[in-house]
Write a protein that holds these residues in place. Structure first.
Motif, PDB file in Angstrom:
ATOM      1  N   ALA A  65     -67.667 -35.512  30.958  1.00  0.00           N
ATOM      2  CA  ALA A  65     -66.890 -34.286  31.143  1.00  0.00           C
ATOM      3  C   ALA A  65     -65.494 -34.601  31.670  1.00  0.00           C
ATOM      4  N   LEU A  66     -64.594 -33.658  31.501  1.00  0.00           N
ATOM      5  CA  LEU A  66     -63.298 -33.716  32.154  1.00  0.00           C
ATOM      6  C   LEU A  66     -63.426 -33.128  33.551  1.00  0.00           C
ATOM      7  N   ALA A  67     -62.547 -33.574  34.450  1.00  0.00           N
ATOM      8  CA  ALA A  67     -62.590 -33.115  35.838  1.00  0.00           C
ATOM      9  C   ALA A  67     -61.307 -32.367  36.179  1.00  0.00           C
ATOM     10  N   GLY A  68     -61.479 -31.202  36.797  1.00  0.00           N
ATOM     11  CA  GLY A  68     -60.341 -30.422  37.262  1.00  0.00           C
ATOM     12  C   GLY A  68     -60.481 -30.111  38.731  1.00  0.00           C
ATOM     13  N   VAL A  69     -59.376 -29.696  39.342  1.00  0.00           N
ATOM     14  CA  VAL A  69     -59.410 -29.275  40.734  1.00  0.00           C
ATOM     15  C   VAL A  69     -58.532 -28.043  40.866  1.00  0.00           C
ATOM     16  N   GLN A  70     -58.982 -27.089  41.662  1.00  0.00           N
ATOM     17  CA  GLN A  70     -58.222 -25.864  41.896  1.00  0.00           C
ATOM     18  C   GLN A  70     -57.397 -26.033  43.163  1.00  0.00           C
ATOM     19  N   LEU A  71     -56.079 -26.065  42.997  1.00  0.00           N
ATOM     20  CA  LEU A  71     -55.165 -26.206  44.125  1.00  0.00           C
ATOM     21  C   LEU A  71     -54.890 -24.827  44.705  1.00  0.00           C
ATOM     22  N   ALA A  72     -55.043 -24.703  46.030  1.00  0.00           N
ATOM     23  CA  ALA A  72     -55.082 -23.362  46.606  1.00  0.00           C
ATOM     24  C   ALA A  72     -54.452 -23.293  47.987  1.00  0.00           C
ATOM     25  N   HIS A  73     -54.046 -22.074  48.329  1.00  0.00           N
ATOM     26  CA  HIS A  73     -53.660 -21.725  49.686  1.00  0.00           C
ATOM     27  C   HIS A  73     -54.187 -20.322  49.927  1.00  0.00           C
ATOM     28  N   ALA A  74     -54.969 -20.150  50.978  1.00  0.00           N
ATOM     29  CA  ALA A  74     -55.657 -18.881  51.191  1.00  0.00           C
ATOM     30  C   ALA A  74     -54.792 -17.803  51.841  1.00  0.00           C
ATOM     31  N   GLY A  75     -53.619 -18.181  52.386  1.00  0.00           N
ATOM     32  CA  GLY A  75     -52.761 -17.168  52.978  1.00  0.00           C
ATOM     33  C   GLY A  75     -53.451 -16.385  54.081  1.00  0.00           C
ATOM     34  N   VAL A 111     -44.274 -24.715  48.516  1.00  0.00           N
ATOM     35  CA  VAL A 111     -43.981 -25.258  47.184  1.00  0.00           C
ATOM     36  C   VAL A 111     -44.130 -26.774  47.193  1.00  0.00           C
ATOM     37  N   SER A 112     -43.582 -27.425  48.205  1.00  0.00           N
ATOM     38  CA  SER A 112     -43.683 -28.885  48.293  1.00  0.00           C
ATOM     39  C   SER A 112     -45.128 -29.336  48.445  1.00  0.00           C
ATOM     40  N   ALA A 113     -45.915 -28.573  49.198  1.00  0.00           N
ATOM     41  CA  ALA A 113     -47.311 -28.945  49.423  1.00  0.00           C
ATOM     42  C   ALA A 113     -48.113 -28.889  48.130  1.00  0.00           C
ATOM     43  N   PHE A 114     -47.864 -27.891  47.287  1.00  0.00           N
ATOM     44  CA  PHE A 114     -48.550 -27.828  45.989  1.00  0.00           C
ATOM     45  C   PHE A 114     -48.172 -29.036  45.133  1.00  0.00           C
ATOM     46  N   ALA A 115     -46.891 -29.384  45.112  1.00  0.00           N
ATOM     47  CA  ALA A 115     -46.457 -30.532  44.314  1.00  0.00           C
ATOM     48  C   ALA A 115     -47.068 -31.830  44.828  1.00  0.00           C
ATOM     49  N   ASP A 116     -47.082 -32.010  46.139  1.00  0.00           N
ATOM     50  CA  ASP A 116     -47.661 -33.225  46.725  1.00  0.00           C
ATOM     51  C   ASP A 116     -49.155 -33.313  46.434  1.00  0.00           C
ATOM     52  N   ALA A 117     -49.846 -32.189  46.528  1.00  0.00           N
ATOM     53  CA  ALA A 117     -51.280 -32.180  46.239  1.00  0.00           C
ATOM     54  C   ALA A 117     -51.530 -32.511  44.766  1.00  0.00           C
ATOM     55  N   ALA A 118     -50.658 -32.025  43.896  1.00  0.00           N
ATOM     56  CA  ALA A 118     -50.803 -32.335  42.474  1.00  0.00           C
ATOM     57  C   ALA A 118     -50.701 -33.840  42.227  1.00  0.00           C
ATOM     58  N   VAL A 119     -49.764 -34.490  42.882  1.00  0.00           N
ATOM     59  CA  VAL A 119     -49.617 -35.941  42.734  1.00  0.00           C
ATOM     60  C   VAL A 119     -50.883 -36.645  43.200  1.00  0.00           C
ATOM     61  N   ARG A 120     -51.413 -36.231  44.355  1.00  0.00           N
ATOM     62  CA  ARG A 120     -52.647 -36.850  44.849  1.00  0.00           C
ATOM     63  C   ARG A 120     -53.804 -36.613  43.873  1.00  0.00           C
ATOM     64  N   ALA A 121     -53.870 -35.423  43.300  1.00  0.00           N
ATOM     65  CA  ALA A 121     -54.951 -35.119  42.365  1.00  0.00           C
ATOM     66  C   ALA A 121     -54.880 -36.007  41.131  1.00  0.00           C
ATOM     67  N   VAL A 122     -53.683 -36.247  40.641  1.00  0.00           N
ATOM     68  CA  VAL A 122     -53.520 -37.107  39.472  1.00  0.00           C
ATOM     69  C   VAL A 122     -53.927 -38.538  39.812  1.00  0.00           C
ATOM     70  N   VAL A 123     -53.530 -39.014  40.976  1.00  0.00           N
ATOM     71  CA  VAL A 123     -53.922 -40.363  41.395  1.00  0.00           C
ATOM     72  C   VAL A 123     -55.437 -40.463  41.526  1.00  0.00           C
ATOM     73  N   ALA A 124     -56.073 -39.401  41.987  1.00  0.00           N
ATOM     74  CA  ALA A 124     -57.536 -39.392  42.112  1.00  0.00           C
ATOM     75  C   ALA A 124     -58.234 -39.361  40.761  1.00  0.00           C
ATOM     76  N   GLY A 125     -57.479 -39.031  39.697  1.00  0.00           N
ATOM     77  CA  GLY A 125     -58.041 -39.078  38.351  1.00  0.00           C
ATOM     78  C   GLY A 125     -58.306 -37.734  37.707  1.00  0.00           C
ATOM     79  N   PHE A 126     -57.980 -36.645  38.379  1.00  0.00           N
ATOM     80  CA  PHE A 126     -58.248 -35.327  37.798  1.00  0.00           C
ATOM     81  C   PHE A 126     -57.460 -35.131  36.505  1.00  0.00           C
ATOM     82  N   ASP A 127     -58.115 -34.497  35.529  1.00  0.00           N
ATOM     83  CA  ASP A 127     -57.510 -34.229  34.223  1.00  0.00           C
ATOM     84  C   ASP A 127     -56.819 -32.874  34.171  1.00  0.00           C
ATOM     85  N   VAL A 128     -57.273 -31.944  35.027  1.00  0.00           N
ATOM     86  CA  VAL A 128     -56.778 -30.578  35.019  1.00  0.00           C
ATOM     87  C   VAL A 128     -56.414 -30.161  36.436  1.00  0.00           C
TER      88      VAL A 128
END
Length: 358
Positions: free
Chosen positions: A94-104, A155-172
């Motif tokens: 399967a492909l792996a995705g992660v939902q990037l979130a902030h609950a506010g 905004v910066s936190a979402f971008a930084d988390a995206a970079v970490r997710a890609v390094v971890a191998g997430f496809d989505v």
């Protein structure tokens, strides 16, 4: 030929089918770090034939967690803990995705596993929440309205988390803009009372989400980006499906690849009549209006119903949640029920395949 089991290609990746696992919070992390539970929980769905397995709402900052037990991607220890989980999903096809979130304003709440409701006090591990406006969710602690530097940090936190997710191998990478969490709070006039560039008309209320999508696309140019929307607040004066379709079109222009259409969660006084496929018309509207790829979600618990969603042109894929919890091999079962032969039954389970020789 089952439409549900046709592959779907999105920005350089191909899901083996169109029956996917929706993100489902497990409230089982420690300091944002996923545990063995998450490994077993997510890998089993890949063994069960899912096309894409999307990990739960994962906070981009410590203050963005729904509960103290939520997963995160705000540091490298969390990234490194996700990596073997992603590898396990991949190993099972399967492909792996992660939902990037902030609950506010819905952050710092008791995990439902505790049996409690409401905000966690500071002396019990809670924190001060943030929101577009200082308007609390019913029964929760008052949030602090985000100022301009606070918005920049988000905004910066979402971008930084995206970079970490890609390094971890997430496809989505799925941006969580639904269910009453921070980006949804900005989108809805029921929670956004701002009078600056992030409030007012739809363009202002959508500004933060669009900036987040742009930042993630810039940080992860080759990775598929989904956006989960609540297409209606189910409340008078709230966000409408027409508005969401407009924002989705804007997000597509900024690099979003697919829209995951859910609903509700913003206010306690929402009025929803639920039933099988009750959110499918919302997905169909966004798909028809934007021409973008869309998935439907919400009580699509039967293989024939899922197939019908695609056959009717309402969506390009189907996500399910609770049905995967009831049967982690939902896709294997669905293929059999639809009479579709798939070649990714785990070899260890072939003896249980219908009509297989023992």
């Amino acid at each position: 030929m089952s439409l549900l089991f046709e592959p779907l290609s999105i920005r350089g990746i191909t899901a083996r089918n169109r029956l996917w696992v929706a993100p489902m919070c497990q409230y089982s992390a420690v300091d944002g770090v996923p545990q063995e539970w998450h490994h077993t929980h997510l890998a089993q769905f890949a063994s069960g034939g899912a096309g894409i397995v999307i990990a739960e709402a994962t906070a981009v900052t410590p203050e963005g967690r729904i509960s103290p037990e939520d997963t995160g991607l705000w540091n490298d220890a969390q990234r490194d803990a996700w990596s073997p989980i992603v590898a396990a999903v991949h190993a099972r096809g399967a492909l792996a995705g992660v939902q990037l979130a902030h609950a506010g304003r819905k952050a710092s709440t008791w995990s439902p596993l505790t049996g409690r409701r409401g905000s966690v006090p500071h002396d019990r591990g809670g924190w001060t929440t943030v929101a577009p406006s200082a308007v609390a969710f019913d029964g929760f602690a008052d949030p602090v309205a985000l100022d301009a530097p606070g918005i920049e940090r988000i905004v910066s936190a979402f971008a930084d988390a995206a970079v970490r997710a890609v390094v971890a191998g997430f496809d989505v990478l799925e941006v969580h803009a639904a269910h009453g969490y921070l980006l949804h709070q900005f989108l809805s006039p029921l929670s956004n009372r701002r009078d600056d560039e992030y409030g007012g008309e739809l363009e202002g209320r959508a500004r933060l989400l669009l900036r987040v999508v742009t930042a993630i696309r810039d940080a992860a140019p080759d990775t598929a980006v989904f956006v989960r929307f609540s297409a209606t607040d189910w409340a008078d004066g709230g966000l409408t499906v027409d508005e969401v379709a407009t924002v989705a079109a804007w997000a597509a222009e900024r690099g979003a690849d697919l829209f995951d259409i859910s609903s509700g969660g913003l206010v306690a006084h929402q009025s929803i009549t639920v039933g099988p496929g009750y959110q499918v018309p919302l997905a169909a509207h966004v798909r028809r209006t934007t021409g973008a790829l869309v998935n439907a979600v919400g009580m699509i618990d039967d293989a024939a119903e899922a197939e019908a969603v695609l056959a009717d042109g309402a969506a390009d894929a189907v996500m399910a949640g609770r049905e995967w919890l009831r049967d982690p091999h939902y896709a294997l079962r669905a293929a059999w029920e639809l009479g579709h032969d798939i070649d990714y039954w785990p070899a260890q389970y072939v003896r249980a395949r219908p009509h297989a020789r023992s």
